[in-house]
Design an enzyme around this catalytic site. Structure first.
Site, mmCIF file in Angstrom:
data_model
loop_
_atom_site.group_PDB
_atom_site.id
_atom_site.type_symbol
_atom_site.label_atom_id
_atom_site.label_comp_id
_atom_site.label_asym_id
_atom_site.label_seq_id
_atom_site.Cartn_x
_atom_site.Cartn_y
_atom_site.Cartn_z
ATOM 1 N N LYS A 89 0.827 -1.207 0.000
ATOM 2 C CA LYS A 89 0.000 0.000 0.000
ATOM 3 C C LYS A 89 0.864 1.261 0.000
ATOM 4 C CE LYS A 89 -3.430 2.862 0.643
ATOM 5 N NZ LYS A 89 -4.421 3.159 -0.395
ATOM 6 N N CYS A 143 -3.090 10.716 1.800
ATOM 7 C CA CYS A 143 -2.315 9.533 1.400
ATOM 8 C C CYS A 143 -0.956 9.900 0.817
ATOM 9 C CB CYS A 143 -3.107 8.715 0.381
ATOM 10 S SG CYS A 143 -4.603 7.945 1.028
#
Length: 280
Positions: A89, A143
């Protein structure tokens, strides 16, 4: 019980942080990391149709979580370990950050040659194995602007990742410098268009617009701000009717579709996203 963490975390968090919490409480649970893959504005669709990574701290944990995700995911559910899922991720978002930094670096290099970087990128992307992103005012969101640090904060390696972070973090200040130069010619009233970190959403977390605005204010400029989606922000937002003819200089920070239909004076507009750029 199966406990699944979808939040983005550094490699080793499930084993080094989460597992000891349950162990101290005498709880025996199956621990799994399945990083979320969802984009603002299209979250429910992506929860169902995106591929997912399922990584448990042991084999049984992974299998139990695989059954759960396969019950509703139409994308492929990939079996792995917790550490690999955690790292994967972070790599996804770091990949984006590094490639955005490269586009921004190209823009700065080519500007010294007096070359239109968007035109050069368009032509470079005609190569079948090249896909350069577009330059912008910096990176925002919860993010891409944050996750690369989770990957390298405890490692010696990672110089390229750290450099990319530096390039993207400095980008808003370079945008502000360009605006400041324009105000010397046209006047001190500056309109900032868009504060969301990406187009057509109301999410302004980690937005590069904040650094742009605060730098302009620190130089004594008169600044008004508009965003068609964001309702509350760190600085006062103004209605579009109030700003559309007020500014001496306009800087587009977020390329909301809302702005496409308005005819701004190109000489007085700094378009950091290429919203008004026309392909030759």
């Amino acid at each position: 019980s199966v406990v699944i963490v979808e939040s983005t975390i550094r490699p080793g968090t499930m084993e080094d942080v989460v597992r000891p919490i349950f162990k101290r409480r005498g709880k025996r649970v199956h621990l799994v990391h399945c990083p979320e893959r969802a984009i603002p504005g299209n979250t429910l669709h992506e929860l169902i149709f995106n591929d997912r990574l399922v990584g448990g701290v042991d084999k049984q944990s992974t299998q139990l979580a695989m059954e759960l995700y396969k019950s509703f995911c139409k994308g492929v559910v990939h079996e792995t370990t917790a550490k690999v899922a955690e790292a994967s991720k972070l790599m996804e978002n770091t990949f984006r950050d590094v490639n955005i930094a490269l586009a921004n670096e190209f823009d700065e290099v080519l500007s010294e040659y007096g070359i239109d970087s968007r035109e050069a990128i368009r032509l470079a992307n005609k190569h079948p194995r090249v896909n350069i992103l577009q330059p912008g005012p910096g990176v925002g969101g919860h993010c891409i602007a944050v996750d690369p640090w989770f990957l390298v904060e405890e490692t010696k390696a990672g110089n390229l990742i750290r450099t990319a972070r530096k390039i993207n973090d400095e980008r808003p200040m370079k945008v502000a410098s360009q605006v400041l130069e324009m105000t010397r010619k046209f006047g001190k009233n500056v309109v900032v268009l868009g504060v969301a970190y990406k187009k057509n959403v109301d999410d302004a977390r980690e937005t590069p617009a904040l650094k742009v605005v605060e730098n302009l204010l620190s130089h004594g400029l008169n600044v008004k701000i508009h965003d068609p989606f964001v309702k509350e922000w760190d600085h006062q937002l103004s209605p579009f009717d109030e700003v559309k003819s007020w500014g001496d200089v306009y800087v587009l920070v977020t390329d909301h579709d809302f702005y496409k239909s308005f005819d701004f004076n190109k000489e007085r507009m700094l378009d950091t996203r290429g919203l008004f750029w026309k392909e030759p």
